[in-house]
Design a protein around this motif. Sequence first.
Motif, mmCIF file in Angstrom:
data_model
loop_
_atom_site.group_PDB
_atom_site.id
_atom_site.type_symbol
_atom_site.label_atom_id
_atom_site.label_comp_id
_atom_site.label_asym_id
_atom_site.label_seq_id
_atom_site.Cartn_x
_atom_site.Cartn_y
_atom_site.Cartn_z
ATOM 1 N N THR A 1 0.832 -1.206 0.000
ATOM 2 C CA THR A 1 0.000 0.000 0.000
ATOM 3 C C THR A 1 0.866 1.255 0.000
ATOM 4 O OG1 THR A 1 -1.736 -1.175 1.181
ATOM 5 C CG2 THR A 1 -1.811 1.215 1.272
ATOM 6 N N PHE A 2 1.920 1.253 0.797
ATOM 7 C CA PHE A 2 2.817 2.403 0.855
ATOM 8 C C PHE A 2 3.488 2.648 -0.496
ATOM 9 C CE2 PHE A 2 7.088 4.174 1.626
ATOM 10 C CZ PHE A 2 6.724 5.392 2.189
ATOM 11 N N GLY A 3 3.913 1.576 -1.152
ATOM 12 C CA GLY A 3 4.552 1.723 -2.465
ATOM 13 C C GLY A 3 3.624 2.375 -3.471
ATOM 14 N N VAL A 4 2.374 1.944 -3.500
ATOM 15 C CA VAL A 4 1.405 2.549 -4.415
ATOM 16 C C VAL A 4 1.126 3.988 -4.007
ATOM 17 C CG1 VAL A 4 -0.987 2.419 -5.242
ATOM 18 C CG2 VAL A 4 0.400 0.353 -5.089
ATOM 19 N N ALA A 5 1.070 4.260 -2.703
ATOM 20 C CA ALA A 5 0.828 5.626 -2.227
ATOM 21 C C ALA A 5 1.942 6.566 -2.674
ATOM 22 C CB ALA A 5 0.697 5.636 -0.707
ATOM 23 N N VAL A 6 3.164 6.095 -2.654
ATOM 24 C CA VAL A 6 4.290 6.920 -3.103
ATOM 25 C C VAL A 6 4.182 7.187 -4.598
ATOM 26 C CG1 VAL A 6 6.798 6.927 -3.447
ATOM 27 C CG2 VAL A 6 5.847 6.247 -1.238
ATOM 28 N N VAL A 7 3.858 6.165 -5.365
ATOM 29 C CA VAL A 7 3.720 6.342 -6.818
ATOM 30 C C VAL A 7 2.582 7.323 -7.129
ATOM 31 C CG1 VAL A 7 3.109 5.152 -8.957
ATOM 32 C CG2 VAL A 7 4.757 4.127 -7.391
ATOM 33 N N LEU A 8 1.465 7.220 -6.401
ATOM 34 C CA LEU A 8 0.352 8.144 -6.619
ATOM 35 C C LEU A 8 0.695 9.563 -6.177
ATOM 36 C CD1 LEU A 8 -2.758 6.074 -5.457
ATOM 37 C CD2 LEU A 8 -2.211 6.803 -7.777
ATOM 38 N N ALA A 9 1.574 9.692 -5.202
ATOM 39 C CA ALA A 9 1.914 11.014 -4.671
ATOM 40 C C ALA A 9 2.741 11.825 -5.650
ATOM 41 C CB ALA A 9 2.670 10.863 -3.353
ATOM 42 N N ILE A 10 3.529 11.178 -6.472
ATOM 43 C CA ILE A 10 4.441 11.912 -7.358
ATOM 44 C C ILE A 10 3.694 12.879 -8.281
ATOM 45 C CG2 ILE A 10 6.132 11.652 -9.225
ATOM 46 C CD1 ILE A 10 7.058 9.071 -7.723
ATOM 47 N N PRO A 11 2.701 12.434 -9.075
ATOM 48 C CA PRO A 11 2.015 13.409 -9.941
ATOM 49 C C PRO A 11 1.224 14.451 -9.149
ATOM 50 C CG PRO A 11 0.982 11.250 -10.137
ATOM 51 C CD PRO A 11 2.216 11.076 -9.314
ATOM 52 N N ILE A 12 0.711 14.076 -7.992
ATOM 53 C CA ILE A 12 -0.050 15.039 -7.192
ATOM 54 C C ILE A 12 0.869 16.135 -6.661
ATOM 55 C CG2 ILE A 12 -1.339 15.297 -5.029
ATOM 56 C CD1 ILE A 12 -2.696 12.630 -5.735
ATOM 57 N N PHE A 13 2.058 15.756 -6.193
ATOM 58 C CA PHE A 13 2.989 16.771 -5.709
ATOM 59 C C PHE A 13 3.506 17.642 -6.846
ATOM 60 C CE2 PHE A 13 3.509 14.063 -1.844
ATOM 61 C CZ PHE A 13 3.051 15.012 -0.956
ATOM 62 N N ILE A 14 3.705 17.070 -8.008
ATOM 63 C CA ILE A 14 4.128 17.871 -9.163
ATOM 64 C C ILE A 14 3.047 18.896 -9.493
ATOM 65 C CG2 ILE A 14 4.570 17.786 -11.651
ATOM 66 C CD1 ILE A 14 6.028 15.101 -11.122
ATOM 67 N N ALA A 15 1.793 18.469 -9.488
ATOM 68 C CA ALA A 15 0.689 19.394 -9.771
ATOM 69 C C ALA A 15 0.589 20.465 -8.689
ATOM 70 C CB ALA A 15 -0.615 18.616 -9.889
ATOM 71 N N MET A 16 0.754 20.066 -7.422
ATOM 72 C CA MET A 16 0.695 21.050 -6.334
ATOM 73 C C MET A 16 1.812 22.078 -6.458
ATOM 74 S SD MET A 16 -0.601 18.910 -2.942
ATOM 75 C CE MET A 16 0.791 19.419 -2.039
ATOM 76 N N PHE A 17 3.020 21.641 -6.776
ATOM 77 C CA PHE A 17 4.130 22.581 -6.926
ATOM 78 C C PHE A 17 3.912 23.490 -8.124
ATOM 79 C CE2 PHE A 17 6.716 19.347 -4.477
ATOM 80 C CZ PHE A 17 6.701 20.093 -3.320
ATOM 81 N N ALA A 18 3.293 22.981 -9.189
ATOM 82 C CA ALA A 18 2.981 23.820 -10.343
ATOM 83 C C ALA A 18 1.976 24.904 -9.959
ATOM 84 C CB ALA A 18 2.443 22.968 -11.487
#
Length: 167
Positions: free
Chosen positions: A28-45
């Motif tokens: 679950t943690f591994g998938v959460a990290v993978v899902l977090a990457i595009p969300i954090f990129i969008a948040m930083f944008a």
Amino acid sequence: MVPYAPNGMPLAGFGDRFLAYLIDGLVTFGVAVVLAIPIFIAMFAVIAGTANTDSSSAGPSILLILLFEFGYVLAILAWIYIYHVEMFGHSGVTWGKRAMKLRIIRLDDPAAPPTRGVMARRWAVQNVAGAVVPFFSYVDGLWQLWDKPYQQCLHDKAAGTIVVKAG
């Protein structure tokens, strides 16, 4: 003396269940990290976009960041549901339970496989209640240590399931 389920299979012990939980948690943690990457990129944008404009538009960026975070939490809950309910229906076990040779069976009919509704109830008590009620996850997981005769956690009791050693 090892306690047994109504169908004669030995019940899973705390150690086996805990290790299966840790393995499932790593997945679950591994998938959460993978899902977090595009969300954090969008948040930083969004943050970078509002930093280049005047300061009066900072309000909507905070709202967007909160929406991203809310969407992320919903995505994680959806993934955990898919992993514990839908994947169970496909293969009969999660990866953690497979590694520890554990199986979930219904208490009322040990020969019948647990239904999607039974697994969804089990998931909801474990994950949704655990996310909302403080310390519920700890009480739920430790409940099996003093529960007799089937060593059930609270999510097992709610769903009418027990966990047995399959191998």
